[in-house]
Design a protein around this motif. Structure first.
Motif, mmCIF file in Angstrom:
data_model
loop_
_atom_site.group_PDB
_atom_site.id
_atom_site.type_symbol
_atom_site.label_atom_id
_atom_site.label_comp_id
_atom_site.label_asym_id
_atom_site.label_seq_id
_atom_site.Cartn_x
_atom_site.Cartn_y
_atom_site.Cartn_z
ATOM 1 N N ASP A 127 0.820 -1.197 0.000
ATOM 2 C CA ASP A 127 0.000 0.000 0.000
ATOM 3 C C ASP A 127 0.865 1.261 0.000
ATOM 4 O O ASP A 127 0.625 2.193 -0.780
ATOM 5 N N THR A 128 1.878 1.271 0.861
ATOM 6 C CA THR A 128 2.706 2.478 0.973
ATOM 7 C C THR A 128 3.436 2.755 -0.336
ATOM 8 O O THR A 128 3.477 3.899 -0.812
ATOM 9 N N ILE A 129 4.010 1.711 -0.926
ATOM 10 C CA ILE A 129 4.736 1.904 -2.191
ATOM 11 C C ILE A 129 3.761 2.376 -3.278
ATOM 12 O O ILE A 129 4.045 3.315 -4.033
ATOM 13 N N SER A 130 2.606 1.722 -3.336
ATOM 14 C CA SER A 130 1.623 2.088 -4.378
ATOM 15 C C SER A 130 1.160 3.529 -4.214
ATOM 16 O O SER A 130 1.073 4.287 -5.191
ATOM 17 N N VAL A 131 0.863 3.885 -2.974
ATOM 18 C CA VAL A 131 0.370 5.248 -2.724
ATOM 19 C C VAL A 131 1.464 6.267 -3.053
ATOM 20 O O VAL A 131 1.195 7.313 -3.663
ATOM 21 N N ALA A 132 2.701 5.953 -2.694
ATOM 22 C CA ALA A 132 3.813 6.880 -2.983
ATOM 23 C C ALA A 132 3.935 7.100 -4.492
ATOM 24 O O ALA A 132 4.012 8.247 -4.956
ATOM 25 N N VAL A 133 3.910 6.014 -5.247
ATOM 26 C CA VAL A 133 4.038 6.144 -6.710
ATOM 27 C C VAL A 133 2.849 6.910 -7.279
ATOM 28 O O VAL A 133 3.002 7.817 -8.105
ATOM 29 N N HIS A 134 1.674 6.578 -6.789
ATOM 30 C CA HIS A 134 0.464 7.235 -7.278
ATOM 31 C C HIS A 134 0.495 8.735 -6.931
ATOM 32 O O HIS A 134 0.233 9.587 -7.771
ATOM 33 N N PHE A 135 0.861 9.023 -5.700
ATOM 34 C CA PHE A 135 0.871 10.413 -5.218
ATOM 35 C C PHE A 135 1.869 11.261 -6.003
ATOM 36 O O PHE A 135 1.525 12.313 -6.547
ATOM 37 N N TRP A 136 3.104 10.779 -6.090
ATOM 38 C CA TRP A 136 4.134 11.590 -6.730
ATOM 39 C C TRP A 136 3.927 11.728 -8.235
ATOM 40 O O TRP A 136 4.253 12.749 -8.829
ATOM 41 N N SER A 137 3.363 10.669 -8.835
ATOM 42 C CA SER A 137 3.188 10.736 -10.292
ATOM 43 C C SER A 137 1.831 11.325 -10.669
ATOM 44 O O SER A 137 1.484 11.370 -11.847
ATOM 45 N N LYS A 138 1.085 11.725 -9.657
ATOM 46 C CA LYS A 138 -0.288 12.225 -9.874
ATOM 47 C C LYS A 138 -1.100 11.224 -10.704
ATOM 48 O O LYS A 138 -1.833 11.587 -11.634
ATOM 49 N N GLY A 139 -0.910 9.967 -10.379
ATOM 50 C CA GLY A 139 -1.681 8.911 -11.037
ATOM 51 C C GLY A 139 -1.142 8.483 -12.389
ATOM 52 O O GLY A 139 -1.704 7.597 -13.035
ATOM 53 N N GLU A 140 -0.037 9.064 -12.824
ATOM 54 C CA GLU A 140 0.505 8.757 -14.161
ATOM 55 C C GLU A 140 1.217 7.414 -14.207
ATOM 56 O O GLU A 140 1.136 6.681 -15.170
ATOM 57 N N ALA A 141 1.978 7.104 -13.146
ATOM 58 C CA ALA A 141 2.748 5.848 -13.134
ATOM 59 C C ALA A 141 2.055 4.825 -12.238
ATOM 60 O O ALA A 141 1.289 5.169 -11.342
ATOM 61 N N LYS A 142 2.347 3.553 -12.519
ATOM 62 C CA LYS A 142 1.679 2.471 -11.808
ATOM 63 C C LYS A 142 2.701 1.568 -11.133
ATOM 64 O O LYS A 142 3.653 1.117 -11.779
#
Ligand code: ATP
Ligand code: PAU
Length: 398
Positions: free
Chosen positions: A316-331
């Motif tokens: 969850d933490t890794i996913s949320v970090a990627v989602h947050f920083w990429s503004k949903g662009e990266a998965k």
């Protein structure tokens, strides 16, 4: 040994392709991948269905040991006669019985030990090469290998073989390697960080007195990071700092809250420390991964390595970090055989071109719906495998 699982394989009888034992000896863990032949495999109806004769059917097993307990690993190899491989009846077996493929730093460090204790030579394969080969193999060959984790739900990702590259592979072992993958054998290690799984386990052990990694992970489940971390709201009197996109509950400073209280280490609950630590490290890796993905315009990031252990809070933490920083662009995507990429790559290196030559025909998928269920760490059905689970596949020459 604390971990053992298997993939069932039906394959061509060429003994070079799917046989033997391969090792990945890392800073924290030794990973083993080995093939065992089924008895009575000739009768498998699958041979007819795929149009191959003389197939060898068997199982691909996975096991791991702590590197500090290397003697247990040597004992396991010996006791299970793994050096004989799955093809001891093949005529040409004796030609290559004196080496096994090995990757990771330990292939160098423990080379003499293997020679001395087992009389075997370790044939070294490059670690990054093996990670990439292992990841590409799993992504192409094993259905339901990759999954995303969002809002507490796992969702398997259907991999389009024609649209797999480029991607960023982030292997979170003791340390972290970030590799831009452009194809089979085509890659570049673009970054890394020493703040990885070894940091979580090492610091966690010091701070909580936990005796095992699993214990530390289990503790994190019950903890509350709010007690340890300084939140934006702690600094802003309970308010969001919305102008820069930070809510009051966002962590402003990991472990920052511990400076303001007149408390000693023993005044904190190990559960809370473990949770903050896990969050800090996962967040950091997620952020650095995203930044590297951004550097090269990569949209997909696959995470592997045994730090993850299919653990929901980590995912969850890794996913949320990627989602947050990429503004949903990266998965962010994860791999079920997360910790075995290197060992699988070493295994495949017995036959350099095995990836091109082999086709895996999935005959069975996971036994459970991985998106359901409760939040239990180290649950085999949540990404961390154990001996009760197997993925069946058939492998044959295309
Ligand atoms: N049973 C375990 N014992 C110790 N560490 C574990 C265990 N299970 C998971 N881990 C975590 O996995 C990490 C090791 O992961 P992995 O095996 O992928 O890397 P490694 O090959 O040992 O490291 P490196 O590639 O940096 O040499 C540990 O640092 C720890 O965070
Ligand atoms: C040194 C390796 C490659 C050994 O697996 C790994 O632990 C790692 O990538 N560490 C991070 C080193 C760095 O890039 O700072």
């Amino acid at each position: 040994m604390d971990h053992h699982t298997e993939i069932e394989i039906h394959g061509n009888s060429n003994p070079i392709q799917i046989s033997r034992l391969a090792l990945d000896i890392g800073g924290s863990l030794i990973k083993l991948v080995y093939f065992s032949r089924n008895s009575g495999d000739d009768e498998d109806p699958l041979n007819d269905s795929v149009g191959v004769s003389n197939a060898v059917n068997g199982r691909l097993h996975f096991a791991k040991f702590e590197t500090t307990k290397i003697n247990d690993c040597l004992q396991f190899i010996s006791a299970n006669k793994l050096l004989l491989g799955g093809f001891q009846h093949q005529e040409n077996f004796s030609n290559d019985r004196n080496f096994i493929k090995a990757t990771g730093g330990g292939a160098y460090k423990f080379s003499d030990l293997f020679k001395e204790k087992l009389g075997i030579r370790l044939e070294k394969e490059d670690e990054m090469d093996c990670l990439v080969t292992g990841a590409n193999f799993l992504l192409k060959a094993v259905n339901h290998e990759a999954f995303t984790y969002l809002n507490g739900q796992k969702e398997f990702v259907q991999i389009d073989h024609n649209d797999l590259y480029p991607y960023l592979l982030v292997n979170i072992g003791s340390g972290v390697s970030m590799i831009k993958v452009d194809g089979d054998g085509k890659f570049e290690r673009v970054s890394g960080t020493s703040v990885g799984g070894g940091t979580f386990w090492g610091l966690g052990k010091l701070l909580t007195k936990c005796q095992s990694f699993d214990e530390l992970l289990e503790l994190s489940h019950q903890g509350n990071n709010r007690v340890i971390d300084m939140l934006v709201g702690d600094i802003y009197g309970g308010m969001d700092y919305s102008k820069i996109g930070l809510s009051s509950t966002a962590i402003a400073s990991s472990f920052g809250r511990t400076i303001s209280n007149n408390k000693e280490l023993q005044d904190y609950k190990p559960e809370d420390i473990s949770r903050s630590l896990l969050r800090m490290i996962s967040n950091n890796i997620g952020q650095i991964s995203y930044l590297n993905a951004l550097r090269f315009g990569l949209k997909r990031i696959f995470f592997g390595g045994f730090f993850i252990r299919g653990h929901s809070y980590t995912l969850d933490t890794i996913s949320v970090a990627v989602h947050f920083w990429s503004k949903g662009e990266a998965k962010a995507m994860f791999l079920r055989h997360e910790g075995f990429l290197g060992a699988l790559g070493a295994f495949m290196s017995y036959e350099r071109h095995s990836l091109e030559d082999l086709v895996v025909n999935q005959s069975e998928q996971l036994q459970v719906d991985a998106s359901s269920g409760t939040d239990k760490n180290c649950n085999p059905l949540k990404g961390d495998l154990n001996e009760t689970e197997s993925i069946q596949c058939s492998v044959y020459r295309a």
